[in-house]
Enzyme design. Sequence first.
Site, PDB file in Angstrom:
ATOM      1  N   LYS A   1      -0.248  -3.812  -8.990  1.00  0.00           N
ATOM      2  CA  LYS A   1      -0.835  -4.336  -7.758  1.00  0.00           C
ATOM      3  C   LYS A   1      -1.191  -5.783  -7.963  1.00  0.00           C
ATOM      4  CE  LYS A   1      -2.092  -2.747  -3.668  1.00  0.00           C
ATOM      5  NZ  LYS A   1      -1.599  -1.524  -3.030  1.00  0.00           N
TER       6      LYS A   1
HETATM    7  N1  GLU Z   1       0.974  -1.887  -0.629  1.00  0.00           N
HETATM    8  C1  GLU Z   1       1.557  -0.628  -0.313  1.00  0.00           C
HETATM    9  C2  GLU Z   1       0.793   0.494  -1.001  1.00  0.00           C
HETATM   10  O1  GLU Z   1      -0.377   0.371  -1.300  1.00  0.00           O
HETATM   11  C3  GLU Z   1       3.048  -0.598  -0.561  1.00  0.00           C
HETATM   12  C4  GLU Z   1       3.467  -0.777  -1.970  1.00  0.00           C
HETATM   13  C5  GLU Z   1       4.988  -0.939  -2.139  1.00  0.00           C
HETATM   14  O2  GLU Z   1       5.723  -0.723  -1.186  1.00  0.00           O
HETATM   15  O3  GLU Z   1       5.385  -1.275  -3.247  1.00  0.00           O
HETATM   16  O4  GLU Z   1       1.295   1.555  -1.201  1.00  0.00           O
END
Ligand code: GLU
Length: 476
Positions: free
Chosen positions: A107
């Site tokens: 993240k």
């Molecule tokens: N930010 C989104 C989540 O928390 C998508 C993550 C992604 O598609 O890699 O799942």
Amino acid sequence: MAAKREPTFRESVDLMFNRAVALTDLSPGLEEKIRVCNATYTVRFGVRLRGQIHTFTGYRSVHSEHMEPVKGGIRYSMGVNQDEVEALAALMTYKCAIVEVPFGGSKGGLHIDPREWEEHELEMITRRFAYELIKRDLINPAQNVPAPDMGTGEREMAWIADQYKRMATTDINYRACVTGKPVNGGGIQGRTEATGRGVQYALREFFRHPEDVAAARLSGTLDGKRVVVQGLGNVGYHAAKFLSEEDGCKVTAIIERDGALMCDTGLDVEAVRGWIARHGGVDGYPDGRYVRDGSKVLEEECDILIPAAMEGVINLENAERIKAPLIIEAANGPVTAGADDILRQKGAVIIPDMYANAGGVTVSYFEWVKNLSHIRFGRIGRRQEEARHELIVKELERLNRGLGDAWEMSPDFKQKYLRGAGELELVRSGLDDTMRAGYQAMREVWRTRQDVDGLRVAAYLVAIDRVALSYQSKGL
Ligand code: GLU
């Protein structure tokens, strides 16, 4: 009595992990290996804007590399800090495992209020942040693939992809360095609404199991269910829209930054979204009752509560007063570990974030595969599929003529049956299948193990088991 301290977001995720892992027979070493965050990179970079240098702080955290690339969004918010990105990266690991998306968890975040900056300024900031991550392989099609999250969208992803392309000029797979791109810039149809669509598919699957519905003290189908949604951003908006337009749910309250709207007969999600776009908030919307203290509305009577805004909104302070019998966590971490205990004791059923909002990363996976294969899904087979269907229809019509035209095929059926699947249909079908399978894996554990009291523990157990297997297959 001293108030119980609310743990931080990361501690909360770890507490819930610990509760589940205690029910496994993993070695303490492997347990620890799965729990901890492998690395968090912090960068402070300066950008010259409005005549002076502004310093921004950004993070990219890698929780687990049992599979690569690692995956997870990049968030732009003033709430971003190391604890938060690490909690979110851990959730990505478990999320990918539950929906069987072959990625590790990561993240990113930038401590910024995106509303304070003009578009061209945001572009400079984003490109500079991306540059810092790219040169350390923290953005790379084979190693680390970001996506949108709170405060970012396809615009930011397009800038990141372009920045990567400038720096890796010979990488033929450059487009796979980030997902959630605009469709005309290497994205995939259905990605924008994927998380909200996934919430809808998750609820549909939940309601296919009457026993589970009864556990939430509910009955019947989604039709007529009263829904309260917090946050009409990308996820909340799409979830509320699809549930009300396609499944007969009534959105009886929408909670936003500046307050909430309530209406017993159901709010028009599209109209409210339009109002927010024009007026910057829900206040003044004519077809609903405005309540200034939005957080109180979380405590309203309803059948399904959808927290789709941010973490920690249901906590030790308000959990006791939450009346919803079914909560589906469209946001990441909206229920703290302490609140989770209280709600479970009260008998509420919680469909946990790591499954409920996994639609986004699922369609990100499809986008990444599309980028690596350099071809749109359905391009090769679509007309062939149509030709074979045509063959059957023609043959049936021939046989029917032999029977003196005894029956008639409805034009609607013929039209639908003859149409081969395009990219959007294939994405939806893949997402639906994924959400069904993910739910079934969790419920199997929930329903068969006496020591598992709820879908969250079940979800952790499924995820931990899969991550552990992956480590074990590497000889760890
Ligand atoms: N930010 C989104 C989540 O928390 C998508 C993550 C992604 O598609 O890699 O799942």
